[in-house]
Design a protein around this motif. Structure first.
Motif: not given
Ligand code: GDP
Length: 338
Positions: A78, A82, A248
């Motif tokens: 995650a 990002y 997330h």
């Protein structure tokens, strides 16, 4: 030279050019070379490292640890996605201390972080593990430098928070993050106080569903526990954050905290001094590694070692006498010119 099967190797130039051109295949091959146990590969690997060294050092190096099940791979996936969405290039190196000894693996199989591994901005690579006389971490460090020279902005080094590899990882990264879970006592999580003390931030993962409340409570408790530790000489107070790697959430905040840390350390000069200390450590690690290697592969030492071990075990001679015997075998031979 004289091996029954010859692995395909490239020239130093080919490796270096490939790495600088961000060629992943070549980067992978260079890592394999660096991790190789073959004597004949050592010089080639050393030459490649020396050549890429001027192009390394520009990334931010992040260590991430936590017990199995804390959600490290889910989190890194995650977090990596990002960062990739922020146009960062990320390399993830995973160290699994279990795999060499047992043949099994705490970190599981290659399906980990599949999504991130397929991201063009990311490079995921399990690092050589195992007990090769201090080899693990020098190899990880060199692998990290290869990734840096290949233009990765952020290097994430993942390790399982149960062994001693954390201390070594701490010794090669700029920021050390500990991933924890709510509801499990420290003992249950197997996290040693020493590891908590090394952390620049603690993140309580799985703060989702009916776990949110507990995570917030754990956050408070951990923050309180951290206050008990003596303050860091850099003036940085480790924070405790929560996140849900699956949903997330909290990921951006973690990145912002890391950026804050980086900014503050750079302004105060600790970023640089930390790396200088780490460099010095690297020198000593390398010396220790080679001395030990030479010592234990010395013919005379090898042929007397198990006998002397036995003598010590059965208390026929004191340990220190046996050690001195072996050392003088090694050093006398050296003085005579090998
Ligand atoms: P690792 O062993 O530390 O790498 O942990 P994994 O990433 O493999 O995760 C262990 C388990 O926890 C898996 O079943 C994940 O799906 C689950 N998990 C990871 N992160 C979260 C999270 O944020 N929330 C929840 N509910 N489960 C998670």
């Amino acid at each position: 030279m004289g091996f029954t099967f010859k692995k395909q190797r490239h020239t130093v130039d080919e490796y270096v050019q490939g790495i600088l051109n961000k060629d992943r295949v070549m980067l992978s091959k260079a890592i394999t070379l660096v991790e190789s146990q073959l004597h004949s590969d050592n010089d080639l690997a050393g030459a490649v490292i020396e050549r890429i060294l001027p192009y390394s050092g520009k990334s931010l190096r992040i260590g991430i640890t936590g017990v199995p099940g804390a959600g490290k791979s889910t989190f890194i996936e995650a977090f990596g996605k990002y960062l990739s969405s922020q146009n960062k290039r990320i390399a993830v190196l995973t160290i699994d201390p279990s795999s060499q000894k047992t043949g099994g693996s705490i970190l599981g199989d290659k399906t980990r972080m599949e999504e991130l591994a397929n991201d063009p901005n990311a490079f995921v690579r399990p690092s050589a593990s195992g007990a090769t006389l201090g080899g693990v971490h020098s190899k990880t460090r060199e692998t990290m430098l290869l990734c840096e020279a290949s233009g990765y902005d952020i290097i994430i080094i993942e390790t399982v928070g149960v062994g001693q590899s954390e201390t070594s990882v701490k010794g090669i990264v700029d920021f050390f993050l500990l991933l924890m879970l709510a509801g499990a006592g420290d003992e249950l999580q197997g996290i040693k106080r020493g590891i908590m003390e090394m952390a620049d931030a603690i993140v309580v993962n799985k703060a989702d569903g009916d776990n949110i409340k507990r995570s917030k409570l754990a956050q408070k408790e951990l923050q309180h526990a951290l206050h008990m530790f003596p303050p860091n000489e850099s003036g940085w107070y480790p924070s405790v954050l929560t996140c849900s790697a699956i949903n997330h959430t909290g990921i951006k905040e973690i990145w912002e905290l890391i950026c804050e840390f980086e900014g503050m350390m750079k302004v105060k000069g600790f970023f640089k001094s930390n790396r200088q200390e780490q460099n010095l450590q690297w020198m000593h690690d390398t010396i220790n590694y080679h001395l030990r290697n030479d010592f234990y592969s010395n013919q005379e030492v090898k042929s007397s070692l198990s006998f002397l071990e036995q003598q010590v075990e059965t208390e026929k001679i004191p340990a220190i006498v046996a050690a001195k015997k072996l050392l003088s075998m090694f050093f006398n031979k050296r003085q005579l010119g090998e």
